[in-house]
Design an enzyme around this catalytic site. Structure first.
Site, PDB file in Angstrom:
ATOM      1  N   LEU A  20       1.066  -1.219   0.051  1.00 16.35           N
ATOM      2  CA  LEU A  20       0.061   0.067  -0.171  1.00 16.35           C
ATOM      3  C   LEU A  20       0.906   1.131   0.013  1.00 16.35           C
ATOM      4  O   LEU A  20       2.062   1.249   0.346  1.00 16.35           O
ATOM      5  CB  LEU A  20      -0.928   0.062   1.167  1.00 16.35           C
ATOM      6  CG  LEU A  20      -1.648  -1.265   1.454  1.00 16.35           C
ATOM      7  CD1 LEU A  20      -2.573  -1.034   2.701  1.00 16.35           C
ATOM      8  CD2 LEU A  20      -3.028  -1.084   0.444  1.00 16.35           C
ATOM      9  N   CYS A  21       0.207   2.254  -0.479  1.00 14.28           N
ATOM     10  CA  CYS A  21       0.910   3.673  -0.544  1.00 14.28           C
ATOM     11  C   CYS A  21       1.493   3.966   0.921  1.00 14.28           C
ATOM     12  O   CYS A  21       0.676   3.733   1.922  1.00 14.28           O
ATOM     13  CB  CYS A  21       0.235   4.653  -0.940  1.00 14.28           C
ATOM     14  SG  CYS A  21       0.040   4.544  -3.092  1.00 14.28           S
ATOM     15  N   PRO A  22       2.331   4.578   1.086  1.00 14.29           N
ATOM     16  CA  PRO A  22       3.602   4.888   0.024  1.00 14.29           C
ATOM     17  C   PRO A  22       4.633   4.041  -0.169  1.00 14.29           C
ATOM     18  O   PRO A  22       5.419   4.736  -1.183  1.00 14.29           O
ATOM     19  CB  PRO A  22       4.260   6.287   0.949  1.00 14.29           C
ATOM     20  CG  PRO A  22       4.185   5.555   2.254  1.00 14.29           C
ATOM     21  CD  PRO A  22       3.132   4.853   2.463  1.00 14.29           C
ATOM     22  N   ASP A  47      -2.558  -1.315  -5.471  1.00 21.00           N
ATOM     23  CA  ASP A  47      -3.227  -0.432  -4.638  1.00 21.00           C
ATOM     24  C   ASP A  47      -3.870   0.488  -5.655  1.00 21.00           C
ATOM     25  O   ASP A  47      -3.089   1.113  -6.433  1.00 21.00           O
ATOM     26  CB  ASP A  47      -2.081  -0.006  -3.789  1.00 21.00           C
ATOM     27  CG  ASP A  47      -2.613   1.344  -2.741  1.00 21.00           C
ATOM     28  OD1 ASP A  47      -4.020   1.658  -2.853  1.00 21.00           O
ATOM     29  OD2 ASP A  47      -1.947   1.977  -2.265  1.00 21.00           O
ATOM     30  N   ASP A  53      -1.586   8.302  -7.581  1.00 24.15           N
ATOM     31  CA  ASP A  53      -0.078   8.604  -7.257  1.00 24.15           C
ATOM     32  C   ASP A  53       1.313   8.320  -8.275  1.00 24.15           C
ATOM     33  O   ASP A  53       2.045   9.283  -8.262  1.00 24.15           O
ATOM     34  CB  ASP A  53       0.322   8.018  -5.971  1.00 24.15           C
ATOM     35  CG  ASP A  53      -0.660   8.207  -4.733  1.00 24.15           C
ATOM     36  OD1 ASP A  53      -1.469   9.447  -5.071  1.00 24.15           O
ATOM     37  OD2 ASP A  53      -0.679   7.455  -3.762  1.00 24.15           O
TER      38      ASP A  53
END
Length: 82
Positions: A20-22, A47, A53
């Site tokens: 998952l981000c980041p 994600d 992003d």
């Protein structure tokens, strides 16, 4: 999301499935920094935030986003290193 096809083939792949981000963005930034001009990086992520992003990262770093596609919940970004 706009989809377009490219005949360019990836020279390198970054698999960030399950992260998952980041993390996907941080790993993509690191990978792009290590590659040289003309390389083509394929980033594979699952994600949904990466749809937003990764293009932002590519825009900020001055590389070229060649293709974005989605298949069964996985997102594929094809990036030309400039």
């Amino acid at each position: 999301m706009e989809h377009f096809r490219s005949s360019m083939q990836a020279t390198h792949q970054l698999n960030v499935l399950g992260y998952l981000c980041p993390i996907p963005v941080a790993e993509a930034k690191k990978a792009l920094h290590e590659l040289t001009t003309g390389n083509i990086l394929e980033i594979v992520a699952d994600d949904p935030e990466t749809q937003h992003d990764i293009p932002l990262l590519i825009n900020r770093t001055g590389h070229e986003l060649i293709d974005i596609r989605e298949d069964a919940g996985e997102f594929f970004f094809l990036v030309k290193v400039l």
